[in-house]
Design an enzyme around this catalytic site. Structure first.
Site, mmCIF file in Angstrom:
data_model
loop_
_atom_site.group_PDB
_atom_site.id
_atom_site.type_symbol
_atom_site.label_atom_id
_atom_site.label_comp_id
_atom_site.label_asym_id
_atom_site.label_seq_id
_atom_site.Cartn_x
_atom_site.Cartn_y
_atom_site.Cartn_z
ATOM 1 N N ASN A 7 48.452 38.715 28.568
ATOM 2 C CA ASN A 7 46.906 39.331 28.574
ATOM 3 C C ASN A 7 47.034 40.687 27.980
ATOM 4 O O ASN A 7 47.387 41.553 28.682
ATOM 5 C CB ASN A 7 46.288 39.441 30.114
ATOM 6 C CG ASN A 7 44.904 39.794 29.922
ATOM 7 O OD1 ASN A 7 44.413 40.112 28.916
ATOM 8 N ND2 ASN A 7 44.322 39.887 30.906
ATOM 9 N N ARG A 90 45.968 35.051 26.645
ATOM 10 C CA ARG A 90 44.509 34.948 26.931
ATOM 11 C C ARG A 90 43.804 35.707 25.747
ATOM 12 O O ARG A 90 43.932 36.802 25.384
ATOM 13 C CB ARG A 90 44.468 36.171 28.236
ATOM 14 C CG ARG A 90 42.767 36.209 28.685
ATOM 15 C CD ARG A 90 42.288 37.170 29.478
ATOM 16 N NE ARG A 90 41.197 37.223 29.940
ATOM 17 C CZ ARG A 90 40.381 38.482 30.165
ATOM 18 N NH1 ARG A 90 40.990 39.504 30.065
ATOM 19 N NH2 ARG A 90 39.108 38.307 30.205
ATOM 20 N N HIS A 180 34.840 34.710 31.315
ATOM 21 C CA HIS A 180 35.448 34.620 32.628
ATOM 22 C C HIS A 180 35.530 33.095 32.583
ATOM 23 O O HIS A 180 35.688 32.411 33.884
ATOM 24 C CB HIS A 180 34.669 35.088 33.825
ATOM 25 C CG HIS A 180 34.498 36.336 33.858
ATOM 26 N ND1 HIS A 180 33.277 37.161 34.035
ATOM 27 C CD2 HIS A 180 35.410 37.407 33.754
ATOM 28 C CE1 HIS A 180 33.408 38.448 34.244
ATOM 29 N NE2 HIS A 180 34.379 38.680 33.680
ATOM 30 N N ARG A 241 28.168 48.362 32.823
ATOM 31 C CA ARG A 241 27.573 47.569 31.990
ATOM 32 C C ARG A 241 26.077 47.268 32.449
ATOM 33 O O ARG A 241 26.144 46.865 33.652
ATOM 34 C CB ARG A 241 28.056 46.151 31.668
ATOM 35 C CG ARG A 241 29.263 46.223 30.803
ATOM 36 C CD ARG A 241 30.065 45.077 30.561
ATOM 37 N NE ARG A 241 31.506 44.969 31.041
ATOM 38 C CZ ARG A 241 32.284 43.863 31.036
ATOM 39 N NH1 ARG A 241 31.820 42.778 30.897
ATOM 40 N NH2 ARG A 241 33.456 44.046 31.666
ATOM 41 N N GLU A 386 43.426 33.270 36.978
ATOM 42 C CA GLU A 386 43.308 32.976 35.678
ATOM 43 C C GLU A 386 44.484 32.608 34.952
ATOM 44 O O GLU A 386 44.741 31.834 33.979
ATOM 45 C CB GLU A 386 42.308 34.147 34.792
ATOM 46 C CG GLU A 386 41.187 34.358 35.411
ATOM 47 C CD GLU A 386 40.253 35.713 35.051
ATOM 48 O OE1 GLU A 386 39.740 35.860 34.257
ATOM 49 O OE2 GLU A 386 40.624 36.705 35.844
#
Ligand code: AMP
Length: 398
Positions: A7, A90, A180, A241, A386
């Site tokens: 990742n 990823r 996600h 955010r 993940e």
């Protein structure tokens, strides 16, 4: 077979080496500050950790150091890099160019680099750098791209389109892609296993609540809608955010604050969310501490976040025409009982009977049921994984 999951961020590279027979993590770690001073690799293996402080001018050097750590005499878990059967990378955004995980070849890499960078300017260039670095260091090892957005490829057009000129969607690919996906896929699958049901039988809302947060409607094992949009800025407000906001308010704010397009987007990504509302922190642990001490804006931030999440849960129950299970996952979903309780409060009409006792029970790192035993809708806390999904998808491609 052993699969290396990578990742890569713009100045970081996290990894896990997973044995696919047992699905156990053999080694993991991460490089930080790649390309800037003070680069460091923290590598774990054989129950030990090594902190390696070495210059990492680029991702290629970083991956070389990771391979050295994997074959190290103390913390190493393999004899040579030939033991690594494949690398799964990823990638955040696929656009409409990749609907599923894809093995890397020259054409795939070209599409990734030429078409998708605009969709995730912070993330996708870093992922491509990571792929190129690994290809240089391990030229014979198959590489796979596993996209965060793939799980959302099953959304119907009516869910992923914005109400803009259809020709502009066609011309520019402006639509909801979601994010996600690997996490939503993993926890919805684990929920089905835990409930002893086929995914096809279940209507699940998965709440991935972390620094970035998204909520997904999973009907019969497939994503039918999700809260993030064209980019991960949309949906519920997050750590920094803003989440969904009227586009006119964005133009108005930019004008008032004398900000360019780039500046206002930076502001919406980095200075808003619960950090902006509380004025204290983006971290929910700090917000809870603040709220306990009577800081009203910390409490407001927690309540706004929970309220917005609840709205998606209700909306997605309506979209699916029912609800069997709500799943909470990621940093906040797994660790913040206050948010879980606030989201589930008042959902009795949907069949949710919440157990405050179970909700407050200690996090044991496994799956926890936090609804009452006789609740029609099960509420579960499921730790996400993940990396395991990326490794499984990579193995499936081979
Ligand atoms: P993630 O992006 O999934 O790593 O989640 C990060 C966020 O989860 C942090 O910003 C915290 O707000 C929250 N978080 C992580 N661990 C805890 C914890 N032990 N207790 C409360 N919140 C936590």
């Amino acid at each position: 077979m052993k699969i290396l999951v990578v990742n890569a961020g713009s100045s970081s590279l996290k990894y896990q080496l997973i044995d696919m027979q047992t699905e156990k993590v053999l080694a993991k770690g991460g490089c930080e500050r790649i390309g800037i001073s003070g680069s460091v690799l923290k590598a774990k293996g054989n129950g030990q950790e090594k902190v390696i402080k070495e210059k990492m001018p680029n991702h290629k050097v970083a991956i070389e150091l990771v391979l050295e750590a994997l074959t190290d005499s103390e913390i190493g878990v393999i004899k040579s890099m030939e033991e690594i059967g494949a690398v799964g990378h990823r990638v955040v955004a696929s656009g409409e160019y990749f609907k599923k995980p894809t093995l890397v070849n020259a054409e795939v890499l070209k599409t990734l680099e030429e078409k998708t960078f605009e969709l995730a300017p912070l993330h996708n260039p870093a992922a491509a750098t990571g792929v190129r670095a690994c290809m240089e260091v391990m030229p014979k090892t198959p590489m796979a791209l596993v996209f965060d957005s793939s799980f959302h490829a099953t959304m119907p057009e009516k869910a992923y389109l914005y109400g803009i000129d259809y020709n502009d969607y066609k011309e520019y690919g402006v639509r909801k892609y979601g994010a996600h996906g690997t996490s939503h896929k993993y926890v919805s699958g684990e929920a089905a296993k835990y409930l002893g049901k086929n995914p096809e039988e279940l209507k699940i809302v998965t709440c991935h609540l972390g620094n970035g947060s998204s909520i997904t409607a999973v009907d019969g094992g497939k994503c039918v809608d999700t809260s993030m949009g064209f980019t991960p800025l949309a949906g519920v407000m997050m750590g920094t955010r803003s989440g969904d906001i009227d586009a006119s308010a964005v133009e108005f704010l930019a004008r008032k604050k004398g900000m360019s397009h780039t500046e206002i987007l930076n502001y919406l990504n980095k200075n808003c969310g619960v950090a902006g509302i509380s004025g204290v922190s983006s971290d929910f642990r700090d917000l809870e501490k603040g709220a306990k001490k009577g800081n009203e804006r910390c409490l407001l931030a927690l309540d706004m976040f929970s309220y917005q999440t609840k709205k998606f849960v209700g909306a997605y129950a309506a979209v699916m025409g029912g609800l069997d299970c709500i799943v909470f996952t990621a940093g906040i979903g797994e660790n913040t009982p206050y948010v879980r309780a606030s989201v589930c409060e008042g959902l009795k009409f949907l069949g949710v009977k919440f157990s405050n006792k179970e909700n407050k029970a200690k996090n044991n790192g496994g799956i926890r049921e936090i609804s009452a035993k006789n609740s029609k809708v099960k509420v579960l806390v499921i730790p996400t994984n993940e990396e395991l999904v990326i490794a499984r998808e990579t193995k499936a491609l081979l």
